[in-house]
Design a protein around this motif. Structure first.
Motif, PDB file in Angstrom:
ATOM      1  N   ASP A   1     -23.733  38.435  -4.429  1.00 44.73           N
ATOM      2  CA  ASP A   1     -24.638  39.539  -4.084  1.00 44.73           C
ATOM      3  C   ASP A   1     -26.014  39.363  -4.712  1.00 44.73           C
ATOM      4  OD1 ASP A   1     -23.912  39.935  -6.703  1.00 44.73           O
ATOM      5  OD2 ASP A   1     -23.348  42.043  -6.472  1.00 44.73           O
ATOM      6  N   SER A   2     -26.358  38.138  -5.099  1.00 40.17           N
ATOM      7  CA  SER A   2     -27.662  37.883  -5.720  1.00 40.17           C
ATOM      8  C   SER A   2     -28.793  38.083  -4.721  1.00 40.17           C
ATOM      9  CB  SER A   2     -27.699  36.453  -6.269  1.00 40.17           C
ATOM     10  OG  SER A   2     -28.987  36.165  -6.788  1.00 40.17           O
ATOM     11  N   ASP A   3     -29.947  38.555  -5.210  1.00 38.18           N
ATOM     12  CA  ASP A   3     -31.161  38.662  -4.397  1.00 38.18           C
ATOM     13  C   ASP A   3     -31.845  37.303  -4.228  1.00 38.18           C
ATOM     14  OD1 ASP A   3     -30.989  41.392  -3.941  1.00 38.18           O
ATOM     15  OD2 ASP A   3     -32.146  41.895  -5.732  1.00 38.18           O
TER      16      ASP A   3
ATOM     17  N   LYS B   1     -27.866  21.586 -11.976  1.00 37.12           N
ATOM     18  CA  LYS B   1     -27.708  21.775 -13.426  1.00 37.12           C
ATOM     19  C   LYS B   1     -28.868  22.583 -13.988  1.00 37.12           C
ATOM     20  CE  LYS B   1     -27.282  19.210 -17.787  1.00 37.12           C
ATOM     21  NZ  LYS B   1     -27.262  17.845 -18.405  1.00 37.12           N
ATOM     22  N   GLY B   2     -30.093  22.263 -13.553  1.00 35.53           N
ATOM     23  CA  GLY B   2     -31.258  22.999 -14.016  1.00 35.53           C
ATOM     24  C   GLY B   2     -31.238  24.452 -13.571  1.00 35.53           C
ATOM     25  N   ILE B   3     -30.872  24.686 -12.318  1.00 29.03           N
ATOM     26  CA  ILE B   3     -30.818  26.061 -11.805  1.00 29.03           C
ATOM     27  C   ILE B   3     -29.776  26.885 -12.561  1.00 29.03           C
ATOM     28  CG2 ILE B   3     -30.251  27.496  -9.803  1.00 29.03           C
ATOM     29  CD1 ILE B   3     -31.352  25.209  -8.046  1.00 29.03           C
ATOM     30  N   LYS B   4     -28.609  26.321 -12.735  1.00 25.94           N
ATOM     31  CA  LYS B   4     -27.525  27.063 -13.399  1.00 25.94           C
ATOM     32  C   LYS B   4     -27.835  27.327 -14.871  1.00 25.94           C
ATOM     33  CE  LYS B   4     -23.690  26.019 -10.324  1.00 25.94           C
ATOM     34  NZ  LYS B   4     -22.318  25.468 -10.183  1.00 25.94           N
TER      35      LYS B   4
ATOM     36  N   ASP C   1     -27.083  33.368 -12.394  1.00 25.65           N
ATOM     37  CA  ASP C   1     -26.603  34.380 -11.440  1.00 25.65           C
ATOM     38  C   ASP C   1     -27.152  34.176 -10.026  1.00 25.65           C
ATOM     39  OD1 ASP C   1     -25.212  35.620 -13.517  1.00 25.65           O
ATOM     40  OD2 ASP C   1     -26.961  36.844 -14.069  1.00 25.65           O
ATOM     41  N   HIS C   2     -27.983  33.167  -9.813  1.00 19.71           N
ATOM     42  CA  HIS C   2     -28.582  32.947  -8.500  1.00 19.71           C
ATOM     43  C   HIS C   2     -27.641  32.164  -7.589  1.00 19.71           C
ATOM     44  CE1 HIS C   2     -33.062  33.401  -9.910  1.00 19.71           C
ATOM     45  NE2 HIS C   2     -32.294  34.416 -10.278  1.00 19.71           N
TER      46      HIS C   2
END
Length: 257
Positions: free
Chosen positions: A78-80, A56-59, A64-65
């Protein structure tokens, strides 16, 4: 690249929140436990809760990660950037009521780990590292130990979930090296093992057939503390030796992957 100084503080917050959920539910009488790959490969409701908190925190901050987490299906874009998460490393310990487990969160940028956090909620120990900026335990910089003799060392290892069917189950290595060291610890949480190597509590560590979420954060934490991690997998799995340069060579002479 994103601001890693900002990111590490966010990751600490997520790890602390997940760790608080683990501590709050520790020794819960009706803890829901199920199995995955085998009868000894466990997952609990708190693994899932911890993962939801972190994802939840990341999103929210980095929608986009990509995210690779132990309890979720991986969908590559295709995220870096790739977040590598073990929301509760040491699930068997947790299910048994043994207070040795940790939250592990790492960030990879174009295939290189640039940020790592390992948090032990029962001891309130937050290990953190940003590439090129050292490793810290609760805000204080830590360094790898300097032992250079096996007989004076305390090292750690572990055993894979398929040890009853896999001949490469590490038992022979354990038996061979045990008489040559001061002690061996098998704590059951690879991420925390690696963090303990980084601060010198343990002098070395080896294990076979791990997953990337077990070690991603710990690898950076060790390297930024002045240690090294050697890949001994031969491209087949995640198998490593960690410690200072001398200790890695001494362990490598004794074990067979």
């Amino acid at each position: 690249m994103i601001d890693l100084n900002k990111s590490i503080e966010l990751v600490k917050e997520w790890a602390y929140e997940a760790g608080k959920a683990q501590k709050d539910n520790y020794e819960k009488e009706d803890l829901q436990i199920s199995t995955k790959s085998s009868d000894i490969d466990l997952v609990t409701e708190i693994d899932d809760l911890s993962e939801k908190i972190i994802i939840k925190g990341i999103k929210r901050e980095y929608p986009d990660h990509d995210i690779l987490s132990e309890e979720s299906e991986f969908e590559k874009t295709d995220s870096d950037y790739l977040w590598i998460i073990d929301p509760l490393d040491g699930t068997t310990n947790y299910a048994q009521g043994l207070p040795i487990f940790a939250v592990s969160i790492a960030l990879e940028f174009r295939g290189k780990i640039v940020l790592g956090v390992v948090y032990n909620p029962m001891l309130d120990e937050m290990f953190s590292a940003v590439k090129g900026k050292g490793t810290y335990l609760n805000g204080k910089e830590i360094k790898i130990g300097g032992k250079d003799e096996l007989i004076k060392s305390v090292i750690a290892t572990g055993f894979a979930y398929d040890r009853n069917t896999n001949e490469n189950n590490n038992i022979s290595n354990f038996s061979k090296i045990l008489p040559k060291v001061r002690g061996i610890r098998r704590m059951g949480a690879a991420a925390y093992d690696l963090a303990c190597v980084a601060c010198g509590r343990l002098d070395g560590y080896w294990e076979f057939n791990l997953k990337s979420w077990d070690v991603a954060a710990g690898i950076l934490i060790i390297k930024e503390a002045g240690g090294e991690v050697v890949d001994i997998s031969g491209g087949k799995n995640v198998s490593i030796i960690a410690g200072n340069k001398k200790m890695i060579k001494l362990i490598e002479k004794e074990i067979k992957a």
